[in-house]
Design a protein around this motif. Structure first.
Motif, PDB file in Angstrom:
ATOM      1  N   VAL A  46       0.860  -1.184   0.000  1.00  0.00           N
ATOM      2  CA  VAL A  46       0.000   0.000   0.000  1.00  0.00           C
ATOM      3  C   VAL A  46       0.891   1.227   0.000  1.00  0.00           C
ATOM      4  CG1 VAL A  46      -1.776   1.295   1.229  1.00  0.00           C
ATOM      5  CG2 VAL A  46      -1.843  -1.207   1.219  1.00  0.00           C
ATOM      6  N   ILE A  47       0.749   2.066  -1.031  1.00  0.00           N
ATOM      7  CA  ILE A  47       1.556   3.284  -1.138  1.00  0.00           C
ATOM      8  C   ILE A  47       0.719   4.460  -0.654  1.00  0.00           C
ATOM      9  CG2 ILE A  47       2.908   4.748  -2.669  1.00  0.00           C
ATOM     10  CD1 ILE A  47       3.067   2.396  -4.621  1.00  0.00           C
ATOM     11  N   GLY A  48       1.209   5.132   0.380  1.00  0.00           N
ATOM     12  CA  GLY A  48       0.486   6.238   0.988  1.00  0.00           C
ATOM     13  C   GLY A  48      -0.011   5.836   2.366  1.00  0.00           C
ATOM     14  N   SER A  49      -0.174   6.834   3.247  1.00  0.00           N
ATOM     15  CA  SER A  49      -0.646   6.542   4.608  1.00  0.00           C
ATOM     16  C   SER A  49      -1.761   7.488   5.024  1.00  0.00           C
ATOM     17  CB  SER A  49       0.516   6.620   5.606  1.00  0.00           C
ATOM     18  OG  SER A  49       1.079   7.933   5.629  1.00  0.00           O
ATOM     19  N   GLY A  50      -2.523   7.991   4.036  1.00  0.00           N
ATOM     20  CA  GLY A  50      -3.706   8.782   4.354  1.00  0.00           C
ATOM     21  C   GLY A  50      -4.761   7.899   5.002  1.00  0.00           C
ATOM     22  N   PRO A  51      -5.858   8.473   5.487  1.00  0.00           N
ATOM     23  CA  PRO A  51      -6.907   7.674   6.130  1.00  0.00           C
ATOM     24  C   PRO A  51      -7.429   6.542   5.259  1.00  0.00           C
ATOM     25  CG  PRO A  51      -7.254   9.991   6.585  1.00  0.00           C
ATOM     26  CD  PRO A  51      -6.130   9.919   5.596  1.00  0.00           C
ATOM     27  N   LEU A  56      -7.495   0.686   4.308  1.00  0.00           N
ATOM     28  CA  LEU A  56      -7.370  -0.464   3.418  1.00  0.00           C
ATOM     29  C   LEU A  56      -6.267  -1.416   3.891  1.00  0.00           C
ATOM     30  CD1 LEU A  56      -7.710   1.306  -0.052  1.00  0.00           C
ATOM     31  CD2 LEU A  56      -9.379  -0.206   1.020  1.00  0.00           C
ATOM     32  N   ALA A  57      -5.123  -0.849   4.275  1.00  0.00           N
ATOM     33  CA  ALA A  57      -4.015  -1.672   4.754  1.00  0.00           C
ATOM     34  C   ALA A  57      -4.421  -2.450   6.003  1.00  0.00           C
ATOM     35  CB  ALA A  57      -2.801  -0.791   5.044  1.00  0.00           C
ATOM     36  N   SER A  58      -5.135  -1.792   6.910  1.00  0.00           N
ATOM     37  CA  SER A  58      -5.549  -2.444   8.157  1.00  0.00           C
ATOM     38  C   SER A  58      -6.595  -3.519   7.911  1.00  0.00           C
ATOM     39  CB  SER A  58      -6.080  -1.394   9.138  1.00  0.00           C
ATOM     40  OG  SER A  58      -5.088  -0.448   9.456  1.00  0.00           O
ATOM     41  N   LEU A  59      -7.525  -3.261   6.986  1.00  0.00           N
ATOM     42  CA  LEU A  59      -8.536  -4.271   6.657  1.00  0.00           C
ATOM     43  C   LEU A  59      -7.882  -5.530   6.096  1.00  0.00           C
ATOM     44  CD1 LEU A  59     -11.378  -2.088   5.072  1.00  0.00           C
ATOM     45  CD2 LEU A  59     -11.601  -3.548   7.081  1.00  0.00           C
ATOM     46  N   LEU A  60      -6.917  -5.346   5.206  1.00  0.00           N
ATOM     47  CA  LEU A  60      -6.209  -6.493   4.641  1.00  0.00           C
ATOM     48  C   LEU A  60      -5.455  -7.254   5.732  1.00  0.00           C
ATOM     49  CD1 LEU A  60      -4.814  -4.850   1.379  1.00  0.00           C
ATOM     50  CD2 LEU A  60      -6.476  -6.714   1.478  1.00  0.00           C
ATOM     51  N   SER A  61      -4.778  -6.510   6.589  1.00  0.00           N
ATOM     52  CA  SER A  61      -3.997  -7.131   7.653  1.00  0.00           C
ATOM     53  C   SER A  61      -4.899  -7.876   8.632  1.00  0.00           C
ATOM     54  CB  SER A  61      -3.180  -6.072   8.389  1.00  0.00           C
ATOM     55  OG  SER A  61      -2.396  -6.650   9.408  1.00  0.00           O
ATOM     56  N   ALA A 293      -2.035   4.333  13.894  1.00  0.00           N
ATOM     57  CA  ALA A 293      -2.804   3.166  14.327  1.00  0.00           C
ATOM     58  C   ALA A 293      -2.649   2.023  13.342  1.00  0.00           C
ATOM     59  CB  ALA A 293      -4.284   3.545  14.475  1.00  0.00           C
ATOM     60  N   SER A 294      -2.599   2.342  12.042  1.00  0.00           N
ATOM     61  CA  SER A 294      -2.431   1.319  11.013  1.00  0.00           C
ATOM     62  C   SER A 294      -1.106   0.582  11.186  1.00  0.00           C
ATOM     63  CB  SER A 294      -2.501   1.950   9.622  1.00  0.00           C
ATOM     64  OG  SER A 294      -2.246   1.007   8.617  1.00  0.00           O
ATOM     65  N   ALA A 295      -0.055   1.307  11.539  1.00  0.00           N
ATOM     66  CA  ALA A 295       1.263   0.687  11.742  1.00  0.00           C
ATOM     67  C   ALA A 295       1.198  -0.368  12.850  1.00  0.00           C
ATOM     68  CB  ALA A 295       2.289   1.753  12.075  1.00  0.00           C
ATOM     69  N   LYS A 296       0.428  -0.095  13.896  1.00  0.00           N
ATOM     70  CA  LYS A 296       0.291  -1.057  14.986  1.00  0.00           C
ATOM     71  C   LYS A 296      -0.489  -2.289  14.542  1.00  0.00           C
ATOM     72  CE  LYS A 296       0.351   2.562  18.540  1.00  0.00           C
ATOM     73  NZ  LYS A 296      -0.436   3.219  19.616  1.00  0.00           N
ATOM     74  N   ILE A 338      -1.711  -1.218  -3.998  1.00  0.00           N
ATOM     75  CA  ILE A 338      -2.772  -0.221  -3.806  1.00  0.00           C
ATOM     76  C   ILE A 338      -2.088   1.112  -3.569  1.00  0.00           C
ATOM     77  CG2 ILE A 338      -4.732   0.481  -2.381  1.00  0.00           C
ATOM     78  CD1 ILE A 338      -5.053  -2.472  -1.598  1.00  0.00           C
ATOM     79  N   SER A 339      -2.476   2.123  -4.331  1.00  0.00           N
ATOM     80  CA  SER A 339      -1.767   3.397  -4.235  1.00  0.00           C
ATOM     81  C   SER A 339      -2.715   4.575  -4.097  1.00  0.00           C
ATOM     82  CB  SER A 339      -0.899   3.606  -5.486  1.00  0.00           C
ATOM     83  OG  SER A 339      -0.256   4.860  -5.434  1.00  0.00           O
TER      84      SER A 339
END
Length: 464
Positions: A46-51, A56-61, A293-296, A338-339
């Motif tokens: 996932v490229i980018g760390s906007g909301p 999306l990154a957190s849902l996948l994880s 929060a996504s990083a965690k 995903i970008s």
């Protein structure tokens, strides 16, 4: 006194050297970390760390996928990162501009302004996604105190009222005539009983019972059944029903969709204790906090989030599908990419533009009474526009401004040319003068279900 000054200077020099050494070690450690992270294959990059990207990154994880999230900018949140007061001034004015000290706005770091603030309906799908993604557990959400709607009364007069949700709201309000109030109370009582899965609750009326065919009748016909005046229909549809559009378009909207929206708004008050509006908003806003929060969340499932990681290019396989990225000459492979649109401008096209105004007040917005935080809807039809205007306001209640200040953000879609116009004129009418901030949501240029190079739209962030 002189030896003490020398000791103080030596102490400050020691601290400076310690920080410099720690920074150097951290830099070497970060370099080793990102290279180690690039040694494995991920289910998604996932490229980018906007909301949007963080969600999306957190849902996948949370669903068992290994995710690598890369933010090219040095701040979590990227282009959507929260701003302190100094950054707000720089964004809205010229480089190096600063707030005037005589304004007594407080310390810059006491502010945390979202580029595109969004309050979340407590019973809405977006909040459900936050819970499913694991972000909800990492964030501290607080209630939004009030929800208001704006209306014009003729002769250039206007007013602001609480959105009508309960019988008490209707009986106290001045926004509808006395003869309309019994009709609205009856509709709200029916809505409270309505259960989409129970056919008997489709029956409405007191003396003359009628089963409402909500799947076939339009929203306009639904309001006509209750014999609402046009002004009442507008206040109910736009406020309780969250309708954004002209009243004429209600003729094409199925009644069941309007009823679902009103029911969701009403039920949101029951999601948490002591709700005085259907909305919630996280402490310090969503801009940077979602990324942190996504990083965690990613770390709990063998994923990782890297900030300040430049992207050289996106990798494609022989069939033309995105299968990884390259950063500083080092490549990493993934099942999909995903970008955010700003990182792949060749694959995105501007959908529309949004204009935003930021204000720091020493009181709640005019006519928003005792609101410690609020969301105000200004229907476009009330100010001669096609699109609605949205105002979000808070302060110490959500730790986005100092104790005696309110931070207000007003946003709407741009309609027509903007050159030579002030933000207020862009929001309301055409006319002469200054500069303002705009943001353009993007859509994929050529989307295909077979394309593994996905583009995350900004719509989730900027639509209210």
């Amino acid at each position: 006194m002189q030896p003490r000054r020398r000791a103080g200077a030596a102490w400050r020099l020691g601290v400076a050297l310690s920080i410099a050494l720690a920074t150097r070690r951290a830099g070497a450690s970060d370099a080793a970390n990102w290279r180690a992270a690039f040694d494995k294959t991920y289910d998604a990059v996932v490229i980018g760390s906007g909301p949007t990207e963080s969600l999306l990154a957190s849902l996948l994880s949370a669903n068992g996928r290994t995710v690598l999230q890369l933010e090219p900018r040095r701040t979590p949140g990227g282009v959507a990162a929260s701003m302190d007061l100094q950054k707000m001034y720089e964004r809205m004015g010229e480089a190096g501009s600063k707030p005037e000290s005589k304004l007594k706005l407080g310390a810059s770091e006491e502010y945390s302004a979202d580029v595109a603030p969004k309050v979340l309906m407590a019973g809405g799908k977006e909040l459900q996604m936050l819970v499913s993604s694991g972000l909800w557990q990492q964030l501290d959400f607080r209630r939004v105190h009030r929800s208001f709607i704006y209306r014009t009364k003729g002769d250039n007069e206007w007013d602001v009222h609480r959105v009508l949700v309960t019988k008490e709201d209707v009986l106290k309000t001045r926004c509808i005539p006395p003869l309309e109030k019994p009709k609205v109370v009856l509709m709200l009582a029916w809505l409270e009983r309505f259960d989409e899965s129970n056919p008997t609750t489709y029956v409405a009326g007191q003396l003359q019972k009628k089963r409402l065919n909500l799947a076939k009748m339009s929203a306009a016909s639904f309001f006509r059944y209750w014999d609402f005046a046009p002004e009442t229909t507008l206040l109910i549809a736009c406020g309780l029903g969250s309708w954004s559009g002209s009243m004429a378009k209600l003729k094409k909207l199925p009644a069941i969709e309007m009823v679902r929206a009103m029911k969701r708004y009403k039920e949101s008050f029951k999601t948490f204790q002591y709700m005085t509006s259907p909305y919630v908003y996280p402490i310090t806003g969503i801009g940077s906090s979602f990324a942190k929060a996504s990083a965690k969340v990613l770390a709990t499932n063998n994923g990782i989030s890297l900030v300040g990681r430049p992207i050289d290019c996106i990798l494609y396989d022989a069939s033309g599908r995105a299968c990884g990225v390259t950063s500083e000459g080092v490549s990493v492979n993934a099942g999909c990419v995903i970008s955010a649109p700003e990182h792949v401008p060749e694959a995105a096209e501007e959908a529309y533009s949004v204009v935003r105004m930021y204000a720091v007040l020493s009181h709640a917005p005019h006519k928003c009474k005792d609101a410690r935080s609020c969301r105000l809807l200004i229907p476009g039809s009330q100010v001669g526009r096609k699109h609605d205007i949205h105002l979000v306001c808070s302060g110490p209640a959500h730790r986005i401004a100092p104790g005696d200040k309110w931070l207000v953000v007003l946003s709407t879609r741009v309609e027509g040319p903007t050159e030579g116009l002030t933000p207020l004129q862009v929001c309301v009418r055409n006319g002469p003068a200054s500069t303002f901030d705009t943001m353009a949501p993007h859509n994929p240029c050529d989307y295909s279900s077979d394309d593994y190079h996905l583009l995350s739209s900004r719509n989730w962030v900027i639509q209210h």
